[in-house]
Write a protein that holds these residues in place. Structure first.
Motif, short mmCIF file in Angstrom:
data_model
loop_
_atom_site.label_atom_id
_atom_site.label_comp_id
_atom_site.label_asym_id
_atom_site.label_seq_id
_atom_site.Cartn_x
_atom_site.Cartn_y
_atom_site.Cartn_z
N ALA A 12 0.84 -1.21 0.00
CA ALA A 12 0.00 0.00 0.00
C ALA A 12 0.87 1.26 0.00
O ALA A 12 0.59 2.21 -0.74
CB ALA A 12 -0.91 0.00 1.22
N SER A 79 -9.42 -0.61 3.44
CA SER A 79 -9.92 -1.72 2.62
C SER A 79 -11.38 -2.00 2.93
O SER A 79 -11.93 -3.00 2.48
CB SER A 79 -9.10 -2.99 2.88
OG SER A 79 -7.78 -2.82 2.47
N ASP A 80 -11.99 -1.12 3.70
CA ASP A 80 -13.41 -1.28 4.03
C ASP A 80 -14.26 -0.52 3.04
O ASP A 80 -14.34 0.70 3.07
CB ASP A 80 -13.71 -0.70 5.43
CG ASP A 80 -13.22 -1.62 6.51
OD1 ASP A 80 -13.24 -2.84 6.31
OD2 ASP A 80 -12.81 -1.11 7.57
N LYS A 81 -14.91 -1.26 2.16
CA LYS A 81 -15.76 -0.60 1.15
C LYS A 81 -16.90 0.17 1.79
O LYS A 81 -17.37 1.16 1.26
CB LYS A 81 -16.36 -1.65 0.22
CG LYS A 81 -15.46 -2.04 -0.90
CD LYS A 81 -16.22 -2.96 -1.83
CE LYS A 81 -15.37 -3.33 -3.02
NZ LYS A 81 -16.07 -4.21 -3.94
N ASN A 82 -17.37 -0.34 2.90
CA ASN A 82 -18.55 0.28 3.51
C ASN A 82 -18.21 1.37 4.50
O ASN A 82 -19.08 1.96 5.10
CB ASN A 82 -19.39 -0.78 4.21
CG ASN A 82 -19.88 -1.81 3.23
OD1 ASN A 82 -20.18 -1.48 2.09
ND2 ASN A 82 -19.92 -3.06 3.65
N VAL A 98 -10.57 3.96 -0.96
CA VAL A 98 -10.71 2.51 -0.76
C VAL A 98 -9.65 1.80 -1.60
O VAL A 98 -9.48 2.09 -2.77
CB VAL A 98 -12.13 2.04 -1.16
CG1 VAL A 98 -12.26 0.52 -1.02
CG2 VAL A 98 -13.18 2.74 -0.31
N LYS A 99 -8.92 0.91 -0.94
CA LYS A 99 -7.87 0.16 -1.62
C LYS A 99 -8.47 -1.00 -2.41
O LYS A 99 -9.45 -1.58 -1.94
CB LYS A 99 -6.88 -0.40 -0.59
CG LYS A 99 -6.17 0.64 0.23
CD LYS A 99 -5.27 -0.11 1.21
CE LYS A 99 -5.02 0.67 2.45
NZ LYS A 99 -4.29 -0.10 3.46
N PRO A 100 -7.92 -1.40 -3.53
CA PRO A 100 -6.76 -0.79 -4.18
C PRO A 100 -7.13 0.56 -4.84
O PRO A 100 -8.18 0.67 -5.46
CB PRO A 100 -6.35 -1.83 -5.22
CG PRO A 100 -7.54 -2.67 -5.46
CD PRO A 100 -8.39 -2.61 -4.24
N ILE A 101 -6.25 1.50 -4.68
CA ILE A 101 -6.53 2.87 -5.12
C ILE A 101 -6.21 3.03 -6.61
O ILE A 101 -5.11 2.67 -7.04
CB ILE A 101 -5.68 3.87 -4.30
CG1 ILE A 101 -5.91 3.67 -2.80
CG2 ILE A 101 -5.97 5.30 -4.72
CD1 ILE A 101 -4.85 4.30 -1.92
N THR A 102 -7.15 3.58 -7.33
CA THR A 102 -6.90 3.80 -8.77
C THR A 102 -6.38 5.23 -8.97
O THR A 102 -6.58 6.10 -8.14
CB THR A 102 -8.20 3.65 -9.59
OG1 THR A 102 -9.12 4.65 -9.16
CG2 THR A 102 -8.81 2.26 -9.40
N ARG A 224 -18.98 -1.20 -8.87
CA ARG A 224 -18.62 -1.56 -7.50
C ARG A 224 -17.62 -0.56 -6.90
O ARG A 224 -17.73 -0.15 -5.76
CB ARG A 224 -18.01 -2.95 -7.51
CG ARG A 224 -18.01 -3.62 -6.19
CD ARG A 224 -17.56 -5.04 -6.32
NE ARG A 224 -18.54 -5.85 -7.03
CZ ARG A 224 -18.29 -7.04 -7.53
NH1 ARG A 224 -17.11 -7.55 -7.44
NH2 ARG A 224 -19.23 -7.72 -8.15
#
Lengths: 237, 104
Positions: A12, A79-82, A98-102, A224
């Protein structure tokens, strides 16, 4: 802008450092694999921005924030989407990633970070109704005519190859442009890219299901990766 | 079973071969440790197992495993509720990643 990266995961840290390297204004001073070493550093050094992992063993990102008297700007990484709500209880937190970061999402975060700086700097000097006027309008080129669009009337924008379809409250327009270009012209607090082919005006949303939004009779897919940001913007009860 | 890919790594690297190689090297170094820590904890300490799953989620995402990422989220939540539901599927994901990373 001097920044540091705090994350217990080397992968990360490496990714965030790489993303920062694309921006001249970001100067990564150092990175830390744990919060305690970072606190020692922060007690002796002035930093403008921290990329901070929330979920670290022993000492979380929020624990770290609590220890700082005058925290700099902070971008949380998770890494928590919510994850969303807790972050905004702190003024210093400007965004979360949110990881993975674009690259695209990282660019938006920087816009937000820069915007808060910019708006603070300008609040005292600009009263400008002229600017407000410009901010509310967009001119599009159709058959060599420049047509004025009221930005607040835009419902959504759909990518169609080399063109975009602009759906407004009164009329639809097909314009030779890209989603990326128009996104840069629209207010970030109002418009959100929910899918690679769609930008929506979030104030026009009627309802949201798992992976789609209903907006003025149009069912628009939500990818997503964009869903957390969409959820973050809602005034959820 | 979903297939691992390097789409995210390639997009992030954007032709920067040095960074790509460095990122893959870091993955190859870090993943086996996380893999071992997970198996050391599972069946013994559900909280630590949940922490391991949480950390591994990032790498699941990096390898483009979208469905697996969602399964990992559910498994992590189950572990925090003291349930091992989803363990088998998650461990298949780890095997999948292990073989892919080894070949990178």
């Amino acid at each position: 802008m001097n920044c540091i990266i705090i994350d217990d995961e080397e992968t990360a840290r490496s990714i965030i450092a790489h993303l920062c390297s694309s921006y001249d204004e970001l100067n990564v001073i150092c990175d830390f694999s744990n919060a305690l070493d970072a606190i020692k550093f922060l007690n002796k050094n002035e930093i403008d921005l921290i990329f901070l992992d929330i979920h670290m063993p022993d000492f979380t990102g929020f624990d770290l924030i609590e220890t700082l008297k005058n925290p700099p700007k902070i971008v949380l990484t998770t890494s928590d989407k919510n994850f969303a709500i807790d972050a905004y209880e702190y003024d210093c937190i400007k965004d979360y990633l949110v990881k993975p970061i674009t690259k695209e999402r990282f660019a938006k975060t920087l816009e937000k970070v820069n915007k808060t700086t910019f708006s603070k700097k300008n609040r005292a000097t600009h009263s400008s109704s002229d600017n407000n006027q410009k901010d509310n309008e967009l001119f599009i080129n159709i058959d060599r005519r420049l047509i004025k669009i009221d930005i607040s009337s835009i419902i959504l924008v759909e990518a169609k190859g080399d063109y975009i379809l602009l759906k407004t409250e009164g009329k639809n327009y097909t314009v030779h442009s890209s989603l990326k270009k128009i996104h840069e012209k629209l207010p970030v607090n109002l418009f959100l890219k929910v899918h690679r082919s769609y930008l929506i005006n979030t104030s026009k949303i009627v309802d949201i299901e798992d992976n789609s939004v209903l907006i003025d009779g149009n069912v628009i897919p939500v990818s997503r990766s964009n869903r957390p940001e969409l959820m973050r913007r809602l005034n959820l009860l | 079973m979903e297939k691992c890919n390097t789409n995210y790594i390639d997009a992030l690297s954007d032709g920067n071969k040095v960074f790509r190689a460095k990122l893959i090297a870091t993955l190859k170094e870090e993943f086996p440790n996380e893999f071992v820590i997970y198996f050391d904890n599972v069946d013994k300490d559900l909280k630590k197992t949940a922490e391991s799953v949480h950390k591994l989620k990032h790498k699941i995402g990096i390898l483009g495993l979208e469905k697996s990422y969602d399964l990992a989220i559910i498994y992590e939540e189950n572990l925090r509720k003291h349930s091992l539901e989803g363990k088998e599927s998650f461990e298949l994901i780890l095997d999948n990643m292990y073989h892919f990373i080894n070949k990178l």
